[in-house]
Design a protein around this motif. Structure first.
Motif, PDB file in Angstrom:
ATOM      1  N   ARG A  85       3.338   4.786  -5.971  1.00  0.00           N
ATOM      2  CA  ARG A  85       3.163   3.337  -6.089  1.00  0.00           C
ATOM      3  C   ARG A  85       3.218   2.948  -7.560  1.00  0.00           C
ATOM      4  O   ARG A  85       2.651   3.657  -8.405  1.00  0.00           O
TER       5      ARG A  85
ATOM      6  N   PHE B   8      -0.687   9.518   6.638  1.00  0.00           N
ATOM      7  CA  PHE B   8       0.447   8.951   5.910  1.00  0.00           C
ATOM      8  C   PHE B   8       1.058   9.993   4.989  1.00  0.00           C
ATOM      9  O   PHE B   8       0.337  10.802   4.404  1.00  0.00           O
ATOM     10  N   LYS B   9       2.373   9.897   4.829  1.00  0.00           N
ATOM     11  CA  LYS B   9       3.033  10.713   3.809  1.00  0.00           C
ATOM     12  C   LYS B   9       2.770  10.036   2.470  1.00  0.00           C
ATOM     13  O   LYS B   9       2.919   8.818   2.354  1.00  0.00           O
ATOM     14  N   TYR B  10       2.404  10.818   1.475  1.00  0.00           N
ATOM     15  CA  TYR B  10       2.174  10.237   0.146  1.00  0.00           C
ATOM     16  C   TYR B  10       3.446   9.554  -0.351  1.00  0.00           C
ATOM     17  O   TYR B  10       4.539  10.085  -0.185  1.00  0.00           O
ATOM     18  N   SER B  11       3.294   8.376  -0.946  1.00  0.00           N
ATOM     19  CA  SER B  11       4.439   7.762  -1.651  1.00  0.00           C
ATOM     20  C   SER B  11       3.962   7.215  -2.994  1.00  0.00           C
ATOM     21  O   SER B  11       2.836   6.736  -3.118  1.00  0.00           O
TER      22      SER B  11
ATOM     23  N   ILE C 286       0.813  -1.216   0.000  1.00  0.00           N
ATOM     24  CA  ILE C 286       0.000   0.000   0.000  1.00  0.00           C
ATOM     25  C   ILE C 286       0.845   1.263   0.000  1.00  0.00           C
ATOM     26  O   ILE C 286       0.526   2.224  -0.682  1.00  0.00           O
ATOM     27  N   ARG C 287       1.945   1.246   0.762  1.00  0.00           N
ATOM     28  CA  ARG C 287       2.848   2.400   0.751  1.00  0.00           C
ATOM     29  C   ARG C 287       4.279   1.897   0.544  1.00  0.00           C
ATOM     30  O   ARG C 287       4.585   0.747   0.797  1.00  0.00           O
TER      31      ARG C 287
ATOM     32  N   TYR D 188      -3.756   7.521  -6.249  1.00  0.00           N
ATOM     33  CA  TYR D 188      -2.542   7.196  -5.476  1.00  0.00           C
ATOM     34  C   TYR D 188      -2.449   5.707  -5.165  1.00  0.00           C
ATOM     35  O   TYR D 188      -1.450   5.247  -4.627  1.00  0.00           O
ATOM     36  N   CYS D 189      -3.488   4.939  -5.471  1.00  0.00           N
ATOM     37  CA  CYS D 189      -3.643   3.640  -4.829  1.00  0.00           C
ATOM     38  C   CYS D 189      -3.298   2.448  -5.720  1.00  0.00           C
ATOM     39  O   CYS D 189      -3.693   2.374  -6.886  1.00  0.00           O
TER      40      CYS D 189
ATOM     41  N   GLN E  43      -9.022  11.426   3.311  1.00  0.00           N
ATOM     42  CA  GLN E  43      -7.784  11.577   2.517  1.00  0.00           C
ATOM     43  C   GLN E  43      -7.298  13.022   2.388  1.00  0.00           C
ATOM     44  O   GLN E  43      -6.101  13.267   2.457  1.00  0.00           O
TER      45      GLN E  43
ATOM     46  N   ASP F 247      -8.640   8.278   7.477  1.00  0.00           N
ATOM     47  CA  ASP F 247      -7.289   8.214   6.905  1.00  0.00           C
ATOM     48  C   ASP F 247      -7.033   9.517   6.158  1.00  0.00           C
ATOM     49  O   ASP F 247      -7.942  10.030   5.483  1.00  0.00           O
ATOM     50  N   ILE F 248      -5.806   9.998   6.261  1.00  0.00           N
ATOM     51  CA  ILE F 248      -5.431  11.212   5.521  1.00  0.00           C
ATOM     52  C   ILE F 248      -4.052  11.011   4.900  1.00  0.00           C
ATOM     53  O   ILE F 248      -3.164  10.426   5.516  1.00  0.00           O
ATOM     54  N   ILE F 249      -3.915  11.492   3.670  1.00  0.00           N
ATOM     55  CA  ILE F 249      -2.601  11.471   3.011  1.00  0.00           C
ATOM     56  C   ILE F 249      -2.090  12.906   2.971  1.00  0.00           C
ATOM     57  O   ILE F 249      -2.817  13.802   2.524  1.00  0.00           O
TER      58      ILE F 249
HETATM   59  N1  5AD Z   1       0.741   6.961  -0.268  1.00  0.00           N
HETATM   60  C1  5AD Z   1       0.390   7.231   1.009  1.00  0.00           C
HETATM   61  N2  5AD Z   1      -0.697   6.725   1.598  1.00  0.00           N
HETATM   62  C2  5AD Z   1      -1.463   5.888   0.869  1.00  0.00           C
HETATM   63  N3  5AD Z   1      -2.588   5.228   1.180  1.00  0.00           N
HETATM   64  C3  5AD Z   1      -2.975   4.498   0.097  1.00  0.00           C
HETATM   65  N4  5AD Z   1      -2.107   4.678  -0.903  1.00  0.00           N
HETATM   66  C4  5AD Z   1      -1.160   5.544  -0.462  1.00  0.00           C
HETATM   67  C5  5AD Z   1      -0.002   6.134  -1.030  1.00  0.00           C
HETATM   68  N5  5AD Z   1       0.353   5.890  -2.297  1.00  0.00           N
HETATM   69  C6  5AD Z   1      -3.276   5.352   2.468  1.00  0.00           C
HETATM   70  C7  5AD Z   1      -4.695   5.894   2.298  1.00  0.00           C
HETATM   71  C8  5AD Z   1      -5.545   4.671   2.548  1.00  0.00           C
HETATM   72  C9  5AD Z   1      -4.716   3.917   3.552  1.00  0.00           C
HETATM   73  C10 5AD Z   1      -5.043   2.489   3.711  1.00  0.00           C
HETATM   74  O1  5AD Z   1      -3.395   4.073   3.059  1.00  0.00           O
HETATM   75  O2  5AD Z   1      -4.935   6.875   3.287  1.00  0.00           O
HETATM   76  O3  5AD Z   1      -6.830   4.995   3.043  1.00  0.00           O
END
Ligand code: 5AD
Ligand code: SF4
Length: 455
Positions: free
Chosen positions: A329, A324-327, A37-38, A154-155, A255, A293-295
């Motif tokens: 994928r 979470f910090k965005y990463s 996921i990250r 992002y997913c 998010q 959840d928040i990115i």
């Molecule tokens: N980067 C950071 N956080 C992410 N999530 C999902 N994909 C990413 C990503 N590329 C987080 C989202 C999701 C949780 C399970 O993980 O907030 O709801």
């Protein structure tokens, strides 16, 4: 979801004679069930696999398998990077594991199976029989659907878990009944977007499924995750009031608080709609706990966008947040978006956000001091108990469990109050909350007369 999958792996390998080993050193087979996921989760997989190389050198007969989302995503590239791995199996290959392992046992070959199957029967027939454990659990996950059709930018999930597919309600109900027989008192129904449960297949709706699970005798509590904010229905909102076993807690990922970013994320709702759903939930069930959840640092997220997220947190006052910090994928479109945010800026934003949420979490927990909460006891707490009362000749034990609102409660029990053989695991206990911490509450069983055991 991986916890549930790991249990399925354990069950499906039992007929081959495999059972959980006491350590890596004595194991004949090591299965690494992975999460993509990250970026950080994926990095952990490779460093862990790297650490297994020495063991494999010492024990050449050891079979090492890699399953789950990283396996699905990387396929045979895992073998190239980690030649000591014998098997790579994807998210749809769990039912084929016995065959794969038997082939490796007899032929000493290495295999990769990342085939995606769309056949519902295959998924529906995941082994419903409960695990044979000496210390059965009180809570359990039950996957009700797999995959996702939402394609948030992002997913990685739609690429590694495939298209959304729902299990038959009969199969789910039968699995939950089986779990209850082993002592499970709470189930968490799992899906990437439970709101669309059964829609494609024309099965029961999700609220109808909840109503069926609610009927199961011996089950005390039901939770579910995750509900997508874009299609949280009025029926599901009403279920919190109508179904006595459905816990008054919802995890509703937002998010971002910025409409511009939500659009770039392809979340298909805006801030206003999200806030409207929160209002509806609270009007329907005033004491519902809400987590999210928040990115932070999604590509193109400006300081102003981030401020809007902070502002939304202040407006909603969540009970808890996962941030979470965005990463980037692999395959997820946002990996190709311009305007990436620097690592330092993401780190700073995450810290700012967590500090803000800490204030609300602490405040919500503090409010509970002095109140009585019904706690489903999951077991003895690992923490050692200091007996404050030096005069007391009784030893203390500490139990741990959760409130309906998903707050962890530890409570100390003097053996004066409860005989030594009184097992509270799996019971609902009325606990008077005495102290609030950031991640848990501490209390004592309510005084005689106030005390109640649900079972
Ligand atoms: N980067 C950071 N956080 C992410 N999530 C999902 N994909 C990413 C990503 N590329 C987080 C989202 C999701 C949780 C399970 O993980 O907030 O709801
Ligand atoms: Fe990923 Fe979006 Fe599906 Fe959740 S709804 S699994 S974030 S694509």
């Amino acid at each position: 979801m991986n916890v549930y999958d790991s249990e399925q792996i354990e069950k499906i390998l039992a007929p081959l004679g495999y059972k959980i080993a006491s350590s890596f050193e004595v194991a004949d087979l090591i299965i690494v069930n992975t999460c993509a996921i990250r970026e950080k989760a994926e990095q952990k997989v490779f460093s862990f696999l790297g650490r297994l190389a020495g063991l494999k050198r010492r024990k050449p007969d050891l079979i090492i398998g890699v399953g789950g989302c990283v396996a699905q995503q990387e396929g045979d590239k895992i073998m190239e990077r980690m030649p000591h791995v014998d098997l790579v199996f994807g998210t749809h290959a769990i039912l084929r594991l016995p065959y794969l392992i038997e082939r490796i046992e007899s032929e000493r070959c290495s295999l990769v199976d990342v085939e995606m199957s769309e056949i519902i029967e295959e998924f529906g027939s995941v082994i419903e029989l409960p695990l044979d454990r000496s210390d059965p659990k009180v809570t359990s996950f039950v996957t009700i659907m797999r995959g996702c059709d939402n394609f948030c930018t992002y997913c990685v999930v739609p690429y590694v878990r495939g298209r959304e597919t729902s299990r038959f309600p009969e199969s789910i109900v039968s699995e939950v009944r089986g779990l209850v027989k082993t002592g499970v008192r709470e189930v968490t129904l799992l899906g990437q977007n439970v709101n669309s449960y059964g829609k494609k297949e024309n099965l029961n709706s999700f609220p109808q499924l909840l109503a069926r699970v609610n009927e199961i005798d011996g089950l005390f509590r039901i939770r579910f995750t995750t509900s997508h904010s874009k299609d949280l229905s009025d029926d599901l909102i009403s279920a919190f009031k109508d179904l006595d076993k459905l816990c008054n807690h919802i995890h509703l990922p937002v998010q971002s608080g910025s409409n511009r970013i939500l659009k770039r994320m392809n979340r298909k709702y805006n801030r206003e709609l999200y806030l409207e759903k929160i209002d509806k939930l609270r009007n329907n069930c005033p004491d519902i706990a809400i987590s999210s959840d928040i990115i932070v640092g999604f590509p193109g997220e400006t300081r102003a966008d981030f401020e809007e997220t902070l502002n939304l947190i202040k407006q909603v006052e969540f009970d808890s947040l996962f941030a979470f910090k965005y990463s980037d994928r692999p395959n997820a479109p946002a990996a190709r978006f311009a305007d990436k945010i620097t690592e330092q800026e993401k780190k700073d934003r995450l810290q700012t956000l967590l500090n803000l949420q800490e204030y609300f979490t602490a405040r919500k927990n503090r409010v509970l001091v002095g109140s009585n909460e019904l706690v489903l006891v999951e077991g003895l707490s690992k923490k050692k108990v200091d007996n404050d009362d030096a005069q007391s000749k009784y030893q203390c034990v500490q139990w741990t469990g959760r409130t309906e609102t998903n707050k962890v409660v530890n409570f100390i029990q003097s053996e004066a109050a409860i005989p030594r053989d009184r097992i509270l695991k799996g019971k609902i206990v009325n606990v008077k909350i005495e102290k609030a911490y950031l991640h848990s509450l501490l209390g004592k069983p309510a005084l005689k007369g106030e005390q109640s055991y649900a079972a």
